[in-house]
Motif scaffolding. Structure first.
Motif, PDB file in Angstrom:
ATOM      1  N   UNK A 523      35.549  47.029  72.046  1.00 13.84           N
ATOM      2  CA  UNK A 523      34.156  47.110  73.032  1.00 13.84           C
ATOM      3  C   UNK A 523      33.511  45.861  73.046  1.00 13.84           C
ATOM      4  N   UNK A 524      32.938  45.140  71.890  1.00 10.55           N
ATOM      5  CA  UNK A 524      32.293  44.006  71.796  1.00 10.55           C
ATOM      6  C   UNK A 524      32.944  42.986  72.786  1.00 10.55           C
ATOM      7  N   UNK A 525      34.257  42.997  72.562  1.00  9.24           N
ATOM      8  CA  UNK A 525      35.136  41.863  73.366  1.00  9.24           C
ATOM      9  C   UNK A 525      34.935  41.802  74.775  1.00  9.24           C
ATOM     10  N   UNK A 526      34.973  43.662  75.210  1.00  5.53           N
ATOM     11  CA  UNK A 526      34.972  43.808  76.452  1.00  5.53           C
ATOM     12  C   UNK A 526      33.637  43.328  77.084  1.00  5.53           C
ATOM     13  N   UNK A 527      32.565  43.578  76.369  1.00  8.07           N
ATOM     14  CA  UNK A 527      31.068  43.391  76.818  1.00  8.07           C
ATOM     15  C   UNK A 527      31.125  41.803  77.177  1.00  8.07           C
ATOM     16  N   UNK A 528      31.756  40.790  76.177  1.00  5.44           N
ATOM     17  CA  UNK A 528      31.714  39.488  76.367  1.00  5.44           C
ATOM     18  C   UNK A 528      32.262  39.237  77.718  1.00  5.44           C
TER      19      UNK A 528
END
Length: 576
Positions: A523-528
């Motif tokens: 999830x956080x990787x996708x935000x980045x």
């Protein structure tokens, strides 16, 4: 010898325009400097002598004017004293007249006083010891009695003279007067211990003094025979040893008048000559520059145009086309330059299209992780089944989940307004509240005008999922979301008071998952990835966490508003 060789070596490597410029400068400056030095040495001595004579003449004029004024005052005083001695039969009173005889004697005395009151003399007064006076009534007698020279004369019982500013006249007070106080030394009658005060208007004298003070920056001092200063120029400048100083003395009162002029002012004629020579040199240099430009223009103008075109291309302007010159070396360079710029422009368009396709593919890769059509059909089926079975809580959760997915699975739009993003988050938080109950709080702070700000779709939800799945225990905790405008960009701050994370985990929170066990961190990787796809390197995501205290995630991205064209948006750097 070596320096000359180095100069000739560097001169040989200069372009034609600079060589011509140096040549004209030598031709113009050498004769000009020679003539300037000759005129300087011959004329400066003459100008200095004339200037010195002018200063001495002005000083003598001031000295003579002072002698005249003081001489007139002494003459008037002696005439009045003689009149009083000759009229020994008169009986003057030391108070206001009460009889006709007293009034007549006062009128006669005041008329006599007026005969000696010429244009320059401001006032003549006979002051008695009782405080009564004879003379012009256009004054404030109480202020008159406070004059310093009058008090000095009473104390010493002697003549006193000075320069001061009068305040005792009811109207038309001069700026400066010269006052003379003379005791009558009569030992009988009403005039016993009386004084004659005579005041002369000195405004014209001080106008001459002010001219020297202003025009020549002079400092003038006047002091009496006892060395007491009667007047001194008000100035912040200090007396220097090299100042030009001379002194004049008055004959009637033995006053000293000192004139002091700064050395650089007294010899400013030299500066004037230097200024004229300098102006001539500047004109000669400008003429040399113009001539060299005219002679070299035919050679350098074409190269200059080519240089400007190259500068524009280096600054990202690719619309510049050089006119094709005749078939010489410059013309060939212009032809190859135009062809090169066209090729660069073509390559940039191809790269731009390639990047747009790449971004589109990356967005689809991020979003197409589930099949929306199958998902919505399945959710609707489960929702109706829960409603039929009377499980209203699950039915509500499915309704809000559907609302969340309806917005986030619209793959055609990558950027949405903050208003839409927060509406999706609202449904997500309702689901969590149905799941965990009222065990958590979520506080928002945002200016209403920021509702039209653009943000990558599905930015907040993955970060909130991480909070509920990793930071909170049983959904217990506090969440704080703040969105602002800051330094020309948008700022999003997400805080929680959950478990926090280790430094090692914090360093890998935005890294791509490397195994199936780490897929929950996607999830956080996708935000980045979303911010990188939409804004490239022109964004910042900062994560900070302390184990046992919570985590803060700050995101900064360029300003974009609903309705703006992405092509026409100039991003302001957020990396400073």
């Amino acid at each position: 010898m070596k320096s000359v060789r180095e100069f000739l070596y560097h001169l040989g490597h200069l372009n034609t325009q600079k060589k011509l410029l140096i040549m004209f400068l030598f031709v113009a400056i050498i004769p000009l400097v020679t003539l300037g030095l000759i005129s300087f040495f011959q004329s400066s001595s003459v100008v200095k002598e004339q200037f010195r004579n002018y200063n001495q003449f002005a000083g003598e004029k001031i000295q003579k004017e002072l002698d005249r004024m003081i001489g007139d005052m002494y003459f008037s005083v002696e005439s009045i004293k003689q009149y009083i001695k000759d009229q020994s039969s008169i009986e003057l009173s030391d108070q206001r007249p009460k009889t006709y005889a007293d009034f007549k004697e006062e009128i006669n005395l005041e008329r006599m006083i007026q005969t000696y009151q010429n244009v320059g003399i401001k006032g003549i007064y006979l002051i008695t010891s009782s405080g009564y006076y004879y003379g012009d009534r256009n004054l404030n007698f109480e202020k008159l009695q406070k004059i310093e020279i009058l008090n000095k004369a009473r104390g010493k019982q002697d003549i006193e003279i000075g320069i001061y500013t009068p305040t005792h006249y009811k109207e038309n007070n001069p700026k400066k007067v010269i006052g003379l106080v003379v005791p009558l030394k009569i030992s009988y009658g009403a005039l016993k211990n009386s004084y004659i005060l005579i005041e002369t208007d000195a405004d014209d004298l001080f106008k001459m003094i002010n001219v020297l003070e202003t025009d020549l920056d002079s400092r003038i001092s006047i002091y009496n025979q006892s060395g007491e200063y009667l007047y001194r120029t008000i100035s912040n400048k200090k007396n220097l040893e090299n100042d030009v100083v001379w002194t004049e003395s008055t004959k009637t009162s033995n006053w000293k008048i000192q004139f002091r002029i700064p050395n650089d002012v007294f010899y400013k004629s030299t500066k004037v000559i230097v200024k004229v020579v300098t102006i001539g040199m500047i004109i000669a240099i400008l003429l040399a520059v113009v001539l060299s430009y005219l002679f070299s223009k035919q050679f350098s103008s074409k190269i200059q145009k080519l240089k400007l075109a190259i500068d524009e291309v280096s600054n990202g302007i690719f619309d510049k086309k050089l006119p094709i010159q005749p078939k010489d070396e410059i013309g060939k360079l212009s032809f190859h330059f135009n062809r090169m710029v066209s090729k660069i422009k073509q390559l940039m368009e191809e790269i731009k299209k390639s990047e747009e396709l790449k971004r589109e593919a990356e967005l689809k890769a991020v979003h197409y992780q589930i099949n929306p059509h199958l998902l919505f059909n399945t959710l609707n089926t489960i929702q109706w089944k829960a409603r039929i079975d009377g499980n209203h809580e699950i039915s509500k959760m499915l309704i809000h989940l559907t609302k969340v997915l309806q917005g986030n699975l619209n793959f055609t739009i990558g950027l949405i307004s903050l208003k839409e993003e927060l509406e999706a988050i609202h449904h997500f938080l309702v689901i969590q509240e149905l799941r965990y109950g009222p065990n958590f709080t979520c506080k928002f702070e945002m200016d209403k005008k920021l509702e039209q700000a653009l943000i990558p779709r599905m930015t907040l939800q993955p970060m909130l999922e991480n909070i509920f799945f990793h930071a909170f225990e049983d959904g217990r905790g506090e969440i704080y979301i703040e969105i602002n405008e800051k330094n020309g960009c948008f700022e999003l701050i997400l805080k929680d008071n959950g478990k926090g994370m280790s430094k090692q985990r914090l360093e890998t929170i935005f890294s791509p998952p490397t195994s199936e066990t780490n897929v929950r961190g996607i999830g956080m990787y996708n935000v980045k990835q979303k911010f990188t796809i939409h804004f490239g390197k022109n964004h910042r995501i900062i994560a900070d966490s302390i184990e046992g205290q919570g985590t803060i995630i700050s995101i900064y991205w360029p300003k974009r508003w609903v309705g703006e064209s992405e092509r026409n948006t100039d991003y302001q750097s957020v990396n400073s």
